[in-house]
Design a protein around this motif. Structure first.
Motif, PDB file in Angstrom:
ATOM      1  N   SER A 125      45.155   9.344 -14.251  1.00 21.71           N
ATOM      2  CA  SER A 125      43.518   9.123 -13.914  1.00 21.71           C
ATOM      3  C   SER A 125      42.939  10.026 -12.928  1.00 21.71           C
ATOM      4  CB  SER A 125      43.215   7.761 -13.764  1.00 21.71           C
ATOM      5  OG  SER A 125      43.669   7.479 -12.535  1.00 21.71           O
ATOM      6  N   ASN A 126      44.017  10.563 -12.066  1.00 20.41           N
ATOM      7  CA  ASN A 126      43.302  11.475 -10.955  1.00 20.41           C
ATOM      8  C   ASN A 126      42.760  12.529 -11.417  1.00 20.41           C
ATOM      9  OD1 ASN A 126      43.900   9.543  -9.216  1.00 20.41           O
ATOM     10  ND2 ASN A 126      45.898  10.392  -8.631  1.00 20.41           N
ATOM     11  N   ASP A 127      43.325  13.175 -12.577  1.00 16.38           N
ATOM     12  CA  ASP A 127      42.974  14.275 -13.056  1.00 16.38           C
ATOM     13  C   ASP A 127      41.646  14.248 -13.956  1.00 16.38           C
ATOM     14  OD1 ASP A 127      45.213  15.398 -11.855  1.00 16.38           O
ATOM     15  OD2 ASP A 127      46.304  15.109 -13.797  1.00 16.38           O
ATOM     16  N   GLU A 128      41.194  12.982 -14.236  1.00 18.03           N
ATOM     17  CA  GLU A 128      39.904  13.082 -14.931  1.00 18.03           C
ATOM     18  C   GLU A 128      38.669  13.427 -14.214  1.00 18.03           C
ATOM     19  OE1 GLU A 128      39.457   9.031 -16.020  1.00 18.03           O
ATOM     20  OE2 GLU A 128      41.343   8.715 -17.081  1.00 18.03           O
ATOM     21  N   GLN A 129      37.554  13.674 -15.053  1.00 15.29           N
ATOM     22  CA  GLN A 129      36.442  14.000 -14.408  1.00 15.29           C
ATOM     23  C   GLN A 129      35.898  13.052 -13.333  1.00 15.29           C
ATOM     24  OE1 GLN A 129      33.659  15.276 -17.518  1.00 15.29           O
ATOM     25  NE2 GLN A 129      34.670  17.069 -17.855  1.00 15.29           N
ATOM     26  N   PRO A 130      35.180  13.480 -12.291  1.00 10.36           N
ATOM     27  CA  PRO A 130      34.521  12.575 -11.412  1.00 10.36           C
ATOM     28  C   PRO A 130      33.630  11.736 -12.269  1.00 10.36           C
ATOM     29  CG  PRO A 130      34.618  14.782 -10.400  1.00 10.36           C
ATOM     30  CD  PRO A 130      34.936  14.972 -11.932  1.00 10.36           C
ATOM     31  N   LYS A 131      33.601  10.290 -11.630  1.00  8.24           N
ATOM     32  CA  LYS A 131      32.713   9.425 -12.273  1.00  8.24           C
ATOM     33  C   LYS A 131      31.337   9.441 -11.340  1.00  8.24           C
ATOM     34  CE  LYS A 131      35.673   8.509 -15.408  1.00  8.24           C
ATOM     35  NZ  LYS A 131      35.377   8.723 -16.551  1.00  8.24           N
ATOM     36  N   GLN A 132      30.399   8.706 -11.908  1.00 13.13           N
ATOM     37  CA  GLN A 132      28.877   8.566 -10.889  1.00 13.13           C
ATOM     38  C   GLN A 132      29.278   7.975  -9.753  1.00 13.13           C
ATOM     39  OE1 GLN A 132      26.465   5.538 -12.101  1.00 13.13           O
ATOM     40  NE2 GLN A 132      27.870   4.361 -13.401  1.00 13.13           N
ATOM     41  N   GLY A 133      28.766   8.485  -8.720  1.00 13.93           N
ATOM     42  CA  GLY A 133      28.768   8.022  -7.459  1.00 13.93           C
ATOM     43  C   GLY A 133      29.844   8.579  -6.525  1.00 13.93           C
ATOM     44  N   GLU A 134      30.751   9.637  -7.258  1.00 14.11           N
ATOM     45  CA  GLU A 134      31.650  10.274  -6.423  1.00 14.11           C
ATOM     46  C   GLU A 134      31.255  11.337  -5.746  1.00 14.11           C
ATOM     47  OE1 GLU A 134      36.028  12.227  -7.655  1.00 14.11           O
ATOM     48  OE2 GLU A 134      35.231  10.652  -8.805  1.00 14.11           O
ATOM     49  N   LEU A 135      31.665  11.745  -4.666  1.00  8.40           N
ATOM     50  CA  LEU A 135      31.151  12.694  -3.598  1.00  8.40           C
ATOM     51  C   LEU A 135      31.860  13.990  -3.737  1.00  8.40           C
ATOM     52  CD1 LEU A 135      30.494  10.617  -0.494  1.00  8.40           C
ATOM     53  CD2 LEU A 135      28.928  11.429  -2.145  1.00  8.40           C
ATOM     54  N   HIS A 136      31.344  15.256  -3.796  1.00  8.79           N
ATOM     55  CA  HIS A 136      31.796  16.524  -3.732  1.00  8.79           C
ATOM     56  C   HIS A 136      31.345  16.879  -2.504  1.00  8.79           C
ATOM     57  CE1 HIS A 136      32.104  16.941  -8.035  1.00  8.79           C
ATOM     58  NE2 HIS A 136      31.158  16.075  -8.092  1.00  8.79           N
ATOM     59  N   LEU A 137      32.359  17.172  -1.579  1.00  7.60           N
ATOM     60  CA  LEU A 137      32.383  17.501  -0.193  1.00  7.60           C
ATOM     61  C   LEU A 137      32.644  18.911   0.042  1.00  7.60           C
ATOM     62  CD1 LEU A 137      34.161  14.393   1.510  1.00  7.60           C
ATOM     63  CD2 LEU A 137      31.702  14.971   1.236  1.00  7.60           C
ATOM     64  N   TYR A 138      32.060  19.816   0.767  1.00  2.00           N
ATOM     65  CA  TYR A 138      32.198  21.113   1.083  1.00  2.00           C
ATOM     66  C   TYR A 138      32.364  21.268   2.695  1.00  2.00           C
ATOM     67  CZ  TYR A 138      30.502  21.415  -3.418  1.00  2.00           C
ATOM     68  OH  TYR A 138      30.307  21.272  -4.898  1.00  2.00           O
ATOM     69  N   PRO A 139      33.205  22.093   3.188  1.00  4.39           N
ATOM     70  CA  PRO A 139      33.376  22.408   4.613  1.00  4.39           C
ATOM     71  C   PRO A 139      32.364  23.107   5.217  1.00  4.39           C
ATOM     72  CG  PRO A 139      34.991  23.730   3.288  1.00  4.39           C
ATOM     73  CD  PRO A 139      34.301  22.741   2.180  1.00  4.39           C
ATOM     74  N   VAL A 140      31.839  22.709   6.330  1.00  6.36           N
ATOM     75  CA  VAL A 140      30.799  23.396   7.053  1.00  6.36           C
ATOM     76  C   VAL A 140      31.110  23.528   8.416  1.00  6.36           C
ATOM     77  CG1 VAL A 140      28.372  23.535   7.895  1.00  6.36           C
ATOM     78  CG2 VAL A 140      28.873  22.619   5.450  1.00  6.36           C
ATOM     79  N   SER A 141      31.436  24.612   9.234  1.00  6.86           N
ATOM     80  CA  SER A 141      31.731  24.705  10.415  1.00  6.86           C
ATOM     81  C   SER A 141      30.492  24.388  11.520  1.00  6.86           C
ATOM     82  CB  SER A 141      32.116  26.166  10.961  1.00  6.86           C
ATOM     83  OG  SER A 141      31.114  26.972  10.582  1.00  6.86           O
ATOM     84  N   VAL A 142      30.638  23.841  12.613  1.00  6.57           N
ATOM     85  CA  VAL A 142      29.689  23.585  13.738  1.00  6.57           C
ATOM     86  C   VAL A 142      30.053  24.071  14.825  1.00  6.57           C
ATOM     87  CG1 VAL A 142      28.422  21.485  14.706  1.00  6.57           C
ATOM     88  CG2 VAL A 142      29.162  21.274  12.198  1.00  6.57           C
ATOM     89  N   LYS A 143      29.013  24.515  15.617  1.00  5.77           N
ATOM     90  CA  LYS A 143      29.279  25.061  16.930  1.00  5.77           C
ATOM     91  C   LYS A 143      28.512  24.209  17.736  1.00  5.77           C
ATOM     92  CE  LYS A 143      28.018  28.802  20.043  1.00  5.77           C
ATOM     93  NZ  LYS A 143      27.254  30.357  20.080  1.00  5.77           N
ATOM     94  N   THR A 144      29.298  23.447  18.551  1.00 11.02           N
ATOM     95  CA  THR A 144      28.861  22.344  19.300  1.00 11.02           C
ATOM     96  C   THR A 144      27.946  22.810  20.473  1.00 11.02           C
ATOM     97  OG1 THR A 144      30.621  22.167  20.952  1.00 11.02           O
ATOM     98  CG2 THR A 144      30.705  20.856  18.617  1.00 11.02           C
TER      99      THR A 144
END
Length: 1371
Positions: free
Chosen positions: A68-87
């Motif tokens: 089931s992990n290979d199935e398409q994401p369901k509603q509400g599932e998050l797609h996360l993308y890396p963003v670097s931060v200079k503090t």
């Protein structure tokens, strides 16, 4: 523009609620806890502990789950993308962001990160890979500014300028970071950490040894639950001191000439080294000034340190601060993420540490207390709660992501409103907030604070039903009741109809009583129903009910324009004068009618006093008002559901049916009509059991939804299109028929109904039908579920939730009690709940009439009268001081008064201080008879003398008592110093995340059918949605975690199950309370999972905690306690500690037989557990007997075709086979012994000299016969005492079911003995046979379990003797 601005404000509030952890949960609209789930886990664990003949097919489900992990994401599932931060300090870090995240979300993420947690004043720049730079506003979403999905984006924190508000917020944030008070450590985490540390130490000292598992205190401590109160409270984290003090300096505020150069604030700091510094906070930085003494010297000190943050400056000034701060951050980082999250509405704790901890100086705490605002903002404009709430409802919600954003906004605003209302109500009741109409009589006072409208509701029940009031008090009370109608109606109309309302004061008290407790409750329920209906263009006010100090305050958001000028023409729908004049508007009616169709409310005709005819689709007394914002508001929804036809009379005007009952009845009726109208067999087979119609219909709908989402599943491919079409049309028909059923809410009332006599009688008949359905169908089914443990409430709260979820009002609890008389634990539960609810009304009436300084004395005296035995005319000793001050206090009352319309109704101090136990119990019995139609006998005075009854009463009233042992047999068990706090109890209408709730229900259906992969998908989707809507600290999140843990456990991933179970435990402790039954079941499930990983010691510690909590919430006599005992026994059994295991099994069997009866299924579970235990000891005959009892019970209760009955039959055959194998091996061994004996005889006949040698040896060792006991054949001179002792030992061992040999040494065959000593051989044979006969006889009685005063079969006489010793000790 104003509307847009307000919407953005609501959106900002919603976005600021972004969860700062990795999990979350749906809304808890107080669903009945699924206690059966824990019981199912308990029962499932019983056969799995040892050998299970029918293995469970888990592997396939585990594989499908991975797939089931290979199935398409369901509603509400998050797609996360890396963003670097200079503090801000120049460091680098990375965040995982979603394009839908707002800038407020990013700020929250940075606030949680250890590297940036102390930066509060900064701006964010977003740089894309194209080189573009964007300045981020707080209320924007990232997707509105740039596309981060392409990668290469980075954020930079740029220092911003402080102002007065932000620099104070920075100082408060710094103080919070230095304290561990925000870390809510769970006991489960502490147990795991201690276990790991002990295991590591043990491994270092004794690498090869197995750790010795200590035995639990229970079941011993279950006999003395009051002594365990101090074990409930978690020891708070030890503070790590970073600095001596940080306080606002007395140099504040900065002089005007320093303001012009940027000074905002001055702080006095004392470090751990003892150095004192005066720190200046400017618009850009913090630095140490040169002040010393009482004169301000603003110049920077010689050190020259200047930093953008206060913590950065302190790290440079103090090395000890730097080290301690690092330790604080490490401790917070090592905790579970959920332990750092704040709970929005934490539960009331009824226990406080004893002895009371020392109260220490804390300047920061003092500053916050002195600036108390009762929930309002100290700086800036107050929040417009109504505008925020209605703006959030107007958010678009066509896509899943839009619905998530809207639900989050509504949840955040509603939660903030409840918190503000709670603080405001405390201020109103404490007379710290002035009324808006001070010249009116006190009983008519209304309050507006922080844009929230407050009014009072009076508990009319106690005043109408109590017959023991003095006549003058009673007359005043009735006067107050009659006038209290005004606040209830004014609370919605804001004083616009004062002339009409004041005329109502002349009406009879009962008829004009609108502001009762019941009407406030019904109004809240009606508001919830219209919020859930969610009809576009129809609005409701935010609402909360707060009970505090005996008063009930109704808090509502302010209707726009209602406080400005005369808005009498704004009423467009309903009536403000009980139907004398009815208003009607076509547009308003169209919106109300749309909601009525969803709520099963019938459009009907009513006639006002002027004989005007109107068509309404709501109760007559509702009020439809157009606010100054041109929104249509519907208020006073006290009778959205029809009146209960089983309760008639003017005193029962607010006895309405519950919405859950209406839904259940409509589904049942629709199903019956569908069966009558449909001729095909497929349609009639949709639901087979009419009594369980609610579950069946929801199941059908869920399967259809599930089919839409998983159209390619193999199951659906096997179903023909014709069957699908038939099922689809049948479900649609049922849904249509269900929606067509509606009820007239105004029947059985004093309002004049229009239409023909047939229509009116038809409407009345419909209401009578649903009322009969409640009594004839729902109540018997609920009682049956209680008896079969399908519903297993542990305490008053879970019993109430179970009643409500089945559509049963609490007023029917007397009928429930009469239906469960044969089950002691349910009888006691209902009896105590009726008693506590009746006592609560009496106690609240007392609390309303006393001054602040009498609360502790009055509550403790009430407890002594309730739990103890206070004689007439005697006040308890702890109240004598208060009694002596009666005169002064009476004078104070005359001059001061409490207000709320009660000033003239004050009772003298002696009227409650001199109340004795008999008077109190007489009042309680009278109230119970009138309210619940139940006769409380004098026996109830004895049954309440338990800790869980004290807990129930404290939770209902908001009282906290000292966690010490109380002697309930004493005359006065309580002292005034035992009452430590009194907190408000709140009911609210925080909205539900319906999408996530539906997903959880669908997942539960899939889990019940054993479809682990599908259920895991549903629960994961719900978890993801809730993570974004409510944050992790929510009751529905814990439900998600529990089901996820169960799925993972059954799929074989025990470690994953423990992780989810740990989350559930933390949430339950924080959101439900440390001793809530769900928390207890969480510990029990956690123990089972640890046992699955062979961490038995940790498992037993969690089981011990579960037993403690069960003892506090329900007492030791409950089937869930017995089920927990079985699990503990299985753990000890796996460790080889059979004596301890048998003791727990014995207690479990005794409890179940006493509580449920000898033929209950849970009793069968105990016999099965005993059979497994005997099997592991090799006593297959006993196992067979116990399993036969299990089989007999299951056949009687379930029938022979039930899978559980067949499993039991398989077990019996297994035990028979093993007994046969054991017998065969024994016979084979005897044959070999006989052959060897013949060889020895032949040898001795051939060697006469050996015979003589044996005779000499026998004669020489007769003197040592006492030592050898029965190792030698018995003859003259044998020590009879030793023989008797050895025989007794052997009998006891045999009774315990242990495998023992008949002799302690090697037995000499009788043939050889005859050759050696012919004279003694015969007597030896006889005595040996007699001895064996006694042993066999003893074994027989033990196995059959028929001996008098013997423990249950297979448990042995040794345990019975222990029980007898316990009973003697008690005597």
């Amino acid at each position: 523009m104003a509307g847009k601005s307000n919407k953005s404000k609501a959106k900002r509030a919603a976005q600021s609620s972004a969860p700062n952890s990795t999990a979350s949960a749906p809304q808890s609209d107080a669903p009945a806890p699924d206690n059966g789930a824990a019981n199912d886990a308990v029962e499932a664990a019983v056969p799995e502990t040892n050998e299970v003949p029918p293995p469970a097919p888990v592997a396939a489900e585990s594989e499908s789950q991975e797939a089931s992990n290979d199935e398409q994401p369901k509603q509400g599932e998050l797609h996360l993308y890396p963003v670097s931060v200079k503090t801000q300090s120049g460091g680098k870090m990375e965040l995982q962001l979603n394009p839908g995240d707002s800038v407020m979300d990013i700020r929250q993420f940075l606030l949680d990160a250890p590297e940036t947690c102390y930066f509060t004043c900064y701006e964010l720049l977003l740089r894309t890979k194209d080189g573009e730079t964007h300045h981020l506003e707080d209320y924007n979403e990232i997707s509105e500014v740039a596309d981060i999905t392409t990668g290469g984006c980075s954020l930079e924190m740029i220092p911003a300028v402080y102002d007065d508000r932000s620099i104070r917020a920075h100082v408060h944030r710094a103080r919070d970071l230095l304290s561990l008070s925000t870390l809510h450590s769970s006991l489960s985490t502490t147990l795991a950490l201690k276990h790991d540390a002990a295991a590591a130490a043990n491994k270092a000292q004794n690498p090869g040894d197995k750790p010795n598992v200590p035995e639990l205190d229970s079941p011993g401590f279950m006999k003395d639950v009051p002594a365990s109160l101090d074990k409930l409270i978690n020891s708070s984290s030890e503070e790590i001191k970073c600095v001596e003090s940080i306080v606002f300096s007395s140099f504040n505020p900065p002089p005007s000439h320093r303001r012009l150069v940027g000074d905002l604030i001055y702080l006095d700091v004392v470090t751990l080294e003892g150095n004192k510094y005066c720190i200046t906070g400017t618009t850009k930085a913090f630095y140490v000034n040169s002040s010393s003494g009482s004169i301000l010297d603003p110049k920077p000190s010689k050190s020259g340190f200047e930093t953008a943050t206060l913590i950065g400056l302190l790290q440079k000034l103090s090395s000890k601060f730097k080290k301690a701060f690092r330790e604080v951050m490490e401790k917070k980082a090592s905790a579970h993420p959920f332990e750092n999250v704040q709970s929005l509405l934490p539960p009331h704790s009824w226990l406080r540490p004893f002895p009371v901890p020392d109260h220490q100086r804390d300047a920061a705490r003092a500053e916050e207390a002195l600036t108390i605002s009762y929930g309002s903002e100290l700086i800036g404009m107050q929040r417009d709660w109504n505008e925020e709430l209605q703006s959030c409802r107007e958010f678009p919600h066509s896509t899943p992501q839009e619905r998530i954003l809207r639900d989050r906004a509504l949840y955040k605003v509603s939660s903030d409103f409840v918190d503000a209302a709670l603080n405001g109500a405390i201020g109103v009741i404490s007379r710290c907030i002035p009324p808006i109409n001070p010249t009116d009589p006190e009983c008519l006072h209304m309050y507006v604070h922080n844009n929230i409208f407050f009014s009072f509701a009076v508990d009319a029940d106690i005043e109408q039903l109590s017959k023991k009031r003095l006549s003058n008090d009673l007359s005043v009370t009735e006067k107050v009741s009659s006038s209290e109608k005004v606040p209830c109606q004014d609370k919605t109309c804001g004083g616009e109809h004062n002339a009409e309302l004041n005329s109502c004061n002349e009406a009879p008290p009962i008829e004009s009583e609108q502001a009762t407790y019941a009407s406030a409750n019904n109004d809240l329920k009606g508001t919830k129903l219209y919020q859930e209906a969610d009809v576009s263009g129809l609005y409701n006010l935010a609402m909360a009910i707060i009970d505090y100090r005996g008063h009930r305050v109704v808090a509502q958001s302010v209707l726009p324009g209602i406080l400005q000028g005369d808005k009498s023409d704004a009423l467009l729908y309903g009536s403000v004068d009980n139907g004398k004049k009815i208003c009607w508007n076509e547009d308003f009616h169209a919106k109300v009618l749309e909601a009525a169709k969803l709520l099963h409310i019938k459009e009907h005709v009513v006639i006002d006093a002027s004989e005007n005819v109107f068509k309404l689709a709501a109760p007559v007394e509702c009020k439809g008002i157009v606010g100054s914002d041109n929104r249509h508001y519907l208020l006073d929804l006290m009778r959205v559901t029809p009146r209960d036809a089983n309760y008639t009379g003017p005193e029962s005007r607010f006895c309405v049916l519950r919405p859950e009952l209406i839904t259940s009845f409509c589904q049942a009726e629709a199903l019956e009509k569908s069966k009558c109208n449909t001729k095909t067999a497929e349609a009639t087979d949709i639901v087979s059991d009419p009594s369980d119609v609610s579950v069946a219909t929801s199941k059908t709908g869920d399967e259809l939804i599930h089919g839409d989402e998983n159209g390619a599943s193999t199951t659906e491919k096997t179903v023909t299109e014709k069957q699908n079409a038939t099922a689809d049309s049948a479900a649609a028909e049922i849904s249509k028929l269900c929606n067509e059923i509606s009820f007239n809410p105004n029947v059985f009332t004093d309002f004049k109904l229009g239409g023909t006599e047939e229509e009116i009688s038809s409407d009345e008949e419909n209401v009578k039908k649903v009322s009969s359905y409640l009594v004839d169908v729902v109540l018997p089914k609920f009682i049956e579920d209680l008896c079969t443990l399908e519903v297993s409430p542990m305490d008053g709260q879970t019993l109430t939730e179970a009643l409500h979820s089945h559509g049963v009002n609490v007023r029917y609890i007397g009928r429930i009690a009469n239906g469960v008389k044969h089950l002691p634990h349910l009888w006691d539960l209902c009896l105590n709940e009726i008693t506590v609810r009746s006592a609560k009304h009496v106690l609240k009436n007392i609390l309303r009439d006393i001054e602040d300084h009498d609360i502790g004395a009055a509550v403790s005296h009430f407890f002594n009268c309730f739990f103890g035995n206070v004689a007439a005319g005697k006040a308890s000793t702890n109240n004598l001081h208060a009694k002596n001050q009666k005169k002064d206090q009476s004078i104070t009352k005359k001059s001061q008064g409490r207000g709320k319309g009660k000033a003239s109704a004050k009772k003298t101090l002696s009227s409650y201080m001199m109340v004795d136990s008999n008077m109190l119990w007489s009042e309680i019995q009278e109230f119970a008879k009138a309210k619940y139609e139940f006769e409380l006998t004098d026996l109830s005075r004895t049954t309440v003398k338990k800790v869980h009854v004290l807990r129930n009463l404290c939770q209902k009233v908001g009282i906290s008592v000292a966690a010490r042992k109380y002697d309930f047999d004493a005359t006065s068990p309580f002292d005034a110093t035992d009452v430590l706090d009194l907190r408000p109890v709140v009911k609210h209408s925080v909205p539900v995340c319906s999408e996530a709730k539906n997903l959880i229900e669908m997942g539960k259906l899939q889990l019940a059918e054993g479809m682990l992969s599908e259920s895991y998908t549903f629960f994961s989707e719900a978890f993801s949605i809730l993570q974004q809507v409510t944050g992790p600290m929510h009751r529905e999140v814990s439900n998600c975690c529990r089901y996820l843990a169960m799925v993972l456990y059954h799929a074989g991933d025990v470690a994953g199950a423990i992780m989810q179970q740990h989350k559930e435990l933390i949430i339950n402790e924080r959101c439900l309370g440390l001793d809530h039954p769900d928390t207890a079941h969480s510990y029990g499930n956690m123990a089972l999972f640890y046992h699955g990983l062979n961490q038995t010691e940790l498992a037993l510690q969690n089981m011990g905690r579960a037993l403690l909590l069960l003892g506090l919430s329900s007492g030791p006599d409950h089937p869930d306690v017995a089920a927990t005992f079985i699990n503990v026994a299985m753990m000890y059994q796996d460790m080889g500690k059979m004596d301890t295991a048998l003791r727990y099994l014995q207690d479990a069997l005794k409890k179940n037989e006493r509580l449920l009866g000898p033929e209950h299924i849970q009793t069968a579970v105990c016999y099965h557990a005993l059979a497994i235990a005997c099997n592991s000891m090799g006593l297959f005959k006993l196992s067979q007997q116990h399993e036969k009892k299990t089989y007999d019970i299951l056949v009687k209760q379930l029938g022979e075709d039930d899978p559980r009955t067949k499993d039991s039959q398989t077990w019996i055959k297994t035990f028979e086979m093993r007994e046969d194998q054991k017998t065969a091996q024994k016979q084979k061994g005897l044959a070999a012994t006989a052959a060897n004996t013949q060889k020895a005889i032949d040898l001795l006949k051939a060697r006469p000299d050996l015979i003589q040698a044996f005779k000499d040896a026998a004669a020489a060792e007769r003197s040592n016969a006492a030592v050898l006991g029965e190792a030698q054949p018995r003859g003259r001179g044998f020590d009879e005492r030793a023989a008797r002792a050895a025989a007794e030992v052997r009998k006891k061992a045999a009774a315990k079911g242990l495998l023992v040999r008949p002799h302690s040494g090697v037995q000499v065959p009788p043939q050889i003995a005859q050759l050696i000593n012919p004279g003694t051989a015969e007597s030896s044979k006889k005595s040996g046979e007699n001895g064996e006969a006694k042993v066999e006889e003893k074994k027989g009685t033990s196995e059959n379990g028929k001996t008098a005063n013997v423990a249950p079969a297979g448990l042995g006489a040794g345990l019975t003797s222990l029980d007898r010793k316990k009973q003697k000790a008690k005597k």
